[in-house]
Design a protein around this motif. Structure first.
Motif, PDB file in Angstrom:
ATOM      1  N   HIS A  95      -1.446   4.277  -5.216  1.00  0.00           N
ATOM      2  CA  HIS A  95      -2.774   4.858  -5.047  1.00  0.00           C
ATOM      3  C   HIS A  95      -2.654   6.364  -4.854  1.00  0.00           C
ATOM      4  O   HIS A  95      -1.551   6.885  -4.636  1.00  0.00           O
ATOM      5  CB  HIS A  95      -3.518   4.224  -3.865  1.00  0.00           C
ATOM      6  CG  HIS A  95      -2.808   4.367  -2.557  1.00  0.00           C
ATOM      7  ND1 HIS A  95      -2.676   5.551  -1.884  1.00  0.00           N
ATOM      8  CD2 HIS A  95      -2.159   3.456  -1.786  1.00  0.00           C
ATOM      9  CE1 HIS A  95      -2.012   5.367  -0.774  1.00  0.00           C
ATOM     10  NE2 HIS A  95      -1.658   4.103  -0.685  1.00  0.00           N
TER      11      HIS A  95
ATOM     12  N   TRP B 274       5.347  10.725   2.494  1.00  0.00           N
ATOM     13  CA  TRP B 274       6.077   9.481   2.794  1.00  0.00           C
ATOM     14  C   TRP B 274       7.482   9.849   3.258  1.00  0.00           C
ATOM     15  O   TRP B 274       8.456   9.668   2.526  1.00  0.00           O
ATOM     16  CB  TRP B 274       6.120   8.589   1.554  1.00  0.00           C
ATOM     17  CG  TRP B 274       4.759   8.315   0.987  1.00  0.00           C
ATOM     18  CD1 TRP B 274       4.119   9.004  -0.009  1.00  0.00           C
ATOM     19  CD2 TRP B 274       3.846   7.295   1.397  1.00  0.00           C
ATOM     20  NE1 TRP B 274       2.870   8.471  -0.232  1.00  0.00           N
ATOM     21  CE2 TRP B 274       2.680   7.411   0.612  1.00  0.00           C
ATOM     22  CE3 TRP B 274       3.907   6.271   2.370  1.00  0.00           C
ATOM     23  CZ2 TRP B 274       1.584   6.573   0.755  1.00  0.00           C
ATOM     24  CZ3 TRP B 274       2.819   5.424   2.505  1.00  0.00           C
ATOM     25  CH2 TRP B 274       1.676   5.584   1.702  1.00  0.00           C
TER      26      TRP B 274
ATOM     27  N   ALA C  54       0.806  -1.220   0.000  1.00  0.00           N
ATOM     28  CA  ALA C  54       0.000   0.000   0.000  1.00  0.00           C
ATOM     29  C   ALA C  54       0.841   1.274   0.000  1.00  0.00           C
ATOM     30  O   ALA C  54       0.330   2.338  -0.238  1.00  0.00           O
ATOM     31  CB  ALA C  54      -0.906   0.007   1.215  1.00  0.00           C
ATOM     32  N   HIS C  55       2.124   1.155   0.282  1.00  0.00           N
ATOM     33  CA  HIS C  55       2.953   2.340   0.422  1.00  0.00           C
ATOM     34  C   HIS C  55       3.646   2.719  -0.873  1.00  0.00           C
ATOM     35  O   HIS C  55       3.881   1.869  -1.724  1.00  0.00           O
ATOM     36  CB  HIS C  55       4.052   2.087   1.463  1.00  0.00           C
ATOM     37  CG  HIS C  55       3.531   1.812   2.837  1.00  0.00           C
ATOM     38  ND1 HIS C  55       2.477   2.497   3.387  1.00  0.00           N
ATOM     39  CD2 HIS C  55       3.938   0.931   3.781  1.00  0.00           C
ATOM     40  CE1 HIS C  55       2.263   2.046   4.600  1.00  0.00           C
ATOM     41  NE2 HIS C  55       3.117   1.094   4.873  1.00  0.00           N
TER      42      HIS C  55
HETATM   43 CU   LIG Z   1      -0.616   3.092   1.182  1.00  0.00          CU
END
Ligand SMILES: [Cu+2]
Length: 176
Positions: A44, A147, A21-22
């Motif tokens: 995403h 991030w 997901a990262h």
């Molecule tokens: Cu993610």
């Protein structure tokens, strides 16, 4: 509502592998003193909104940065001075690209894309350590995912909600 969504996402991530997901690097280890192609994977958007800008910060000790051109996106190369001078195949190198910004595109939340750059990992970097490439993902509607979290001592990236993409540094390969 948002809180519930985040909690649910965290539970799902635990079950399916949080790394999926990262924003992360496709190739997660490389030897120091070598050329490395960093491929940032963007899986995403932000809360369902499309990604419009991707910024990556180049860590100290990483030089000779060249982004790979990408159709539909403009690349800005922010240059600056390094903390010291590095030897790049005999050429003293004390300045270069410190940040790359891809903008002008639109990557939908239900689509996946990669942003690539070629770099030289100087031998001044320490094998055994992890090098972090902080990334800020900006999306439509003024949203962003940052991030940029780096694990503290005793932590791993898995403990963080928004970990910076990490590269495990390996020993320099002997020979040429
Ligand atoms: Cu993610």
């Amino acid at each position: 509502m948002l809180k519930t969504f985040i909690a649910t996402a965290a539970i799902l991530a635990l079950g399916t592998g949080a790394a999926l997901a990262h924003v992360s690097l496709q190739v997660k280890e490389a030897p120091v003193g070598s050329t490395y192609k960093a491929i940032l994977q963007v899986p995403h958007g932000c809360e369902g909104k499309p990604t419009t800008t991707v910024r990556v910060q180049i860590p100290e000790g990483v030089i000779a940065v060249k982004p790979q051109p990408k159709a539909g996106w403009t690349i800005e190369k922010v240059k600056g001075t390094y903390a010291k001078s590095y030897d790049y195949y005999g050429t003293p190198t004390s300045e270069g690209v410190k940040e790359l910004i891809w903008s002008g595109g639109s990557l939908a939340d239900d689509e996946y894309d990669e942003f690539a750059l070629r770099v030289f990992l100087t031998p001044d970097l320490k094998a055994g350590e992890t090098l972090y490439f902080p990334v800020v993902q900006e999306c439509a509607g003024g949203l962003a995912e940052r991030w940029i979290e780096i694990p503290a001592a005793g932590q791993s990236s898995d403990d963080l909600e928004l970990p910076a993409p990490g590269l495990k540094l390996l020993e320099k390969v002997s020979g040429h």
